[in-house]
Enzyme design. Structure first.
Site, PDB file in Angstrom:
ATOM      1  N   ALA A 123      68.620  94.847  72.665  1.00  0.00           N
ATOM      2  CA  ALA A 123      67.737  93.748  72.266  1.00  0.00           C
ATOM      3  C   ALA A 123      67.598  93.742  70.751  1.00  0.00           C
ATOM      4  O   ALA A 123      68.033  94.673  70.069  1.00  0.00           O
ATOM      5  CB  ALA A 123      66.363  93.913  72.897  1.00  0.00           C
ATOM      6  N   LYS A 124      67.023  92.715  70.228  1.00  0.00           N
ATOM      7  CA  LYS A 124      66.653  92.673  68.807  1.00  0.00           C
ATOM      8  C   LYS A 124      65.577  91.603  68.653  1.00  0.00           C
ATOM      9  O   LYS A 124      65.503  90.676  69.462  1.00  0.00           O
ATOM     10  CB  LYS A 124      67.875  92.299  67.945  1.00  0.00           C
ATOM     11  CG  LYS A 124      67.804  92.833  66.545  1.00  0.00           C
ATOM     12  CD  LYS A 124      68.188  94.302  66.505  1.00  0.00           C
ATOM     13  CE  LYS A 124      68.086  94.887  65.113  1.00  0.00           C
ATOM     14  NZ  LYS A 124      68.589  96.275  65.108  1.00  0.00           N
ATOM     15  N   GLY A 125      64.789  91.748  67.609  1.00  0.00           N
ATOM     16  CA  GLY A 125      63.751  90.754  67.377  1.00  0.00           C
ATOM     17  C   GLY A 125      63.574  90.534  65.896  1.00  0.00           C
ATOM     18  O   GLY A 125      63.996  91.351  65.072  1.00  0.00           O
TER      19      GLY A 125
END
Ligand code: NAD
Length: 434
Positions: A123-125
């Protein structure tokens, strides 16, 4: 009746253009994914599943600024693939955050977690903001509102953020607190990279550099070279570069050159790394450090050394300078330091590359240990964290070498193949809910 199904007999690359131009590190990453997927002969349906993010969330984050006005920031969280476990990946605060970049970085995390075989997806944000122009209070309110916006995705079993560009353990503490307020109990395992006093892991800060040290030693052994006296040049003297340099020096390597954004320093007899770290602690940069000759960052990359350890920026080893690289081993501490075009040149020259998704995976590995310790409610001594990290990095390195030999491919391709193979296996075994 019209057949609305997508053709499954050919591989379609619908999102190819979303991954930006050729020299872009993320495009480089996806082109390596394609190469590995072709070599693995992935079923077309599975290929399409693995090339698409599972979930992309965009939230408005209204934030009360110190002057009493409301500003609305845009927050993004992308879960790329969760077939192997909860999504794992950092959150960055930066004006350059885009959905495409966050998506590509989330894919990168998927392969990185798989290559070291930790039970996480990727994931990444990010939040589009300029944190350097915001007060601590504004950042805290923004962090809490962003957390509230993505709260249905977050959770120790579903999505576990960590620090990234312009975020730190304080930001992680705010996320943990906000999440815990909504759940009515403290949930430390919802983020990693927390302060050690409140559920963080010992050894996390040094983990990426320590991981680089372990795999460099393995690569030296693999090539029949001794650690003692091995010459090393390190580009970037921040968290990863300085710790890699210090730990490699402790193992007996000779660190002959280091650099940062202000330039580099070279000393053929070997630099005293602790002295350099001390200088940077007091002067912020390497500028003015006089116990060696000044060199440029470009010169550092083509020094006649045994090991080159890029630990600063992406795209520094390109088709232009790769022919001049004289190192026998490149340990990619940074993400994406080598362009896809340079890969072929390095392979031709016989340079042994420890690819980024393995070389700098020490950080995510100790994040995994932090999550495990939080869930157990029992915390390890630093020596235990380091020993487990060594075990993971060494095993992953050996698996990579076996895979490369078995499939007769270079180490980068092997790393992607190994990672994609693992994610593909789980997806296949679980079955595609289609
Ligand atoms: P950092 O901010 O602590 O250090 C970066 C270093 O690079 C600094 O010394 C800076 O002066 C130098 N630098 C910046 N621009 C430069 C330039 N143009 N030429 C030469 N040096 C330059 O960052 P970090 O945490 O050490 O991360 C470095 C790299 O490692 C990044 O690519 C990051 O994505 C990657 N990485 C870091 C971690 C981690 O746990 N910190 C984990 C995985 C990957």
């Amino acid at each position: 009746m019209t057949d609305l199904r997508l053709p499954t007999n050919t591989i379609v690359k619908p999102d190819k253009d979303r991954f930006l131009h050729e020299e872009n590190p993320f495009e480089g990453m996806m082109s390596r994914f394609d190469k590995a997927a072709d070599l693995l002969d992935l079923e077309p349906g599975l290929y399409k599943v693995l090339r698409k993010p599972e979930k992309q969330i965009i939230v408005a984050c209204p934030t009360m600024m110190d002057n009493g006005e409301i500003e609305v920031f845009t927050g993004i969280r992308v879960l790329y693939n969760t077939s192997r476990g909860p999504a794992k990946g950092g959150i960055r605060f930066d004006m350059n955050v885009t959905l495409d970049e966050v998506t590509a970085l989330a894919a990168w995390m998927t392969w990185k977690c798989a290559v070291v075989n930790v039970p996480f997806g990727g994931a990444k944000g990010g939040v589009i903001c300029d944190p350097l122009r915001m007060s601590a209070g504004e950042l805290e309110r923004l962090t809490r509102r962003y957390t509230a916006g993505i709260i249905n995705t977050l959770g120790p079993d579903s999505d576990v953020p960590a620090p990234d560009v312009n975020t730190n353990e304080r930001v992680m503490a705010w996320i943990m607190d906000t999440y815990s307020m909504h759940k009515n109990h403290t949930v430390t395992a919802v983020v990693t990279g927390k302060p050690v006093e409140m559920g963080g892991s010992l050894g996390r800060r040094e983990a990426t550099g320590r991981g680089c040290m372990f795999v460099t030693k393995e690569a030296l052994a693999h090539l029949g070279m001794t650690v003692k006296g091995t010459t090393v040049a390190v580009q970037g003297f921040g968290n990863v570069g300085s710790i890699s340099a210090r730990l490699l020096a402790r193992e007996g390597c000779k660190i002959v050159a280091v650099s940062d954004r202000t330039g580099g320093v070279y000393n053929a007899s070997g630099l005293d790394v602790d002295d350099v770290i001390n200088w940077v602690k007091h002067h912020k940069t390497l500028e003015g450090y006089a116990k060696g000759e000044s060199i440029t960052n470009d010169e550092l990359l083509t020094l006649d050394v045994d090991v080159l350890l890029p630990a600063a920026l992406e795209n520094v080893i390109t088709t232009k300078n790769a022919p001049k690289v004289r190192a026998k081993i490149i340990c990619e501490g940074a993400n994406g330091p080598t362009t896809a075009g340079a890969d072929a040149i390095l392979e031709e020259k016989g340079v042994f590359v420890i690819p980024d998704i393995l070389a700098n995976a020490g950080g995510v590995t100790v994040s995994y240990f932090e999550w495990v310790q939080d869930r157990m409610g029992y915390f390890w001594q630093e020596s235990e964290v380091n020993a487990r990290l060594e075990e993971k990095m060494v095993a992953s390195f050996n698996e990579l070498c076996h895979y490369a030999e078995k499939h007769n491919v270079d180490t980068r391709t092997a790393a992607y193949m190994l990672a994609i193979d693992r994610v593909a296996y789980d997806t296949r075994m679980r079955g595609i809910y289609a």
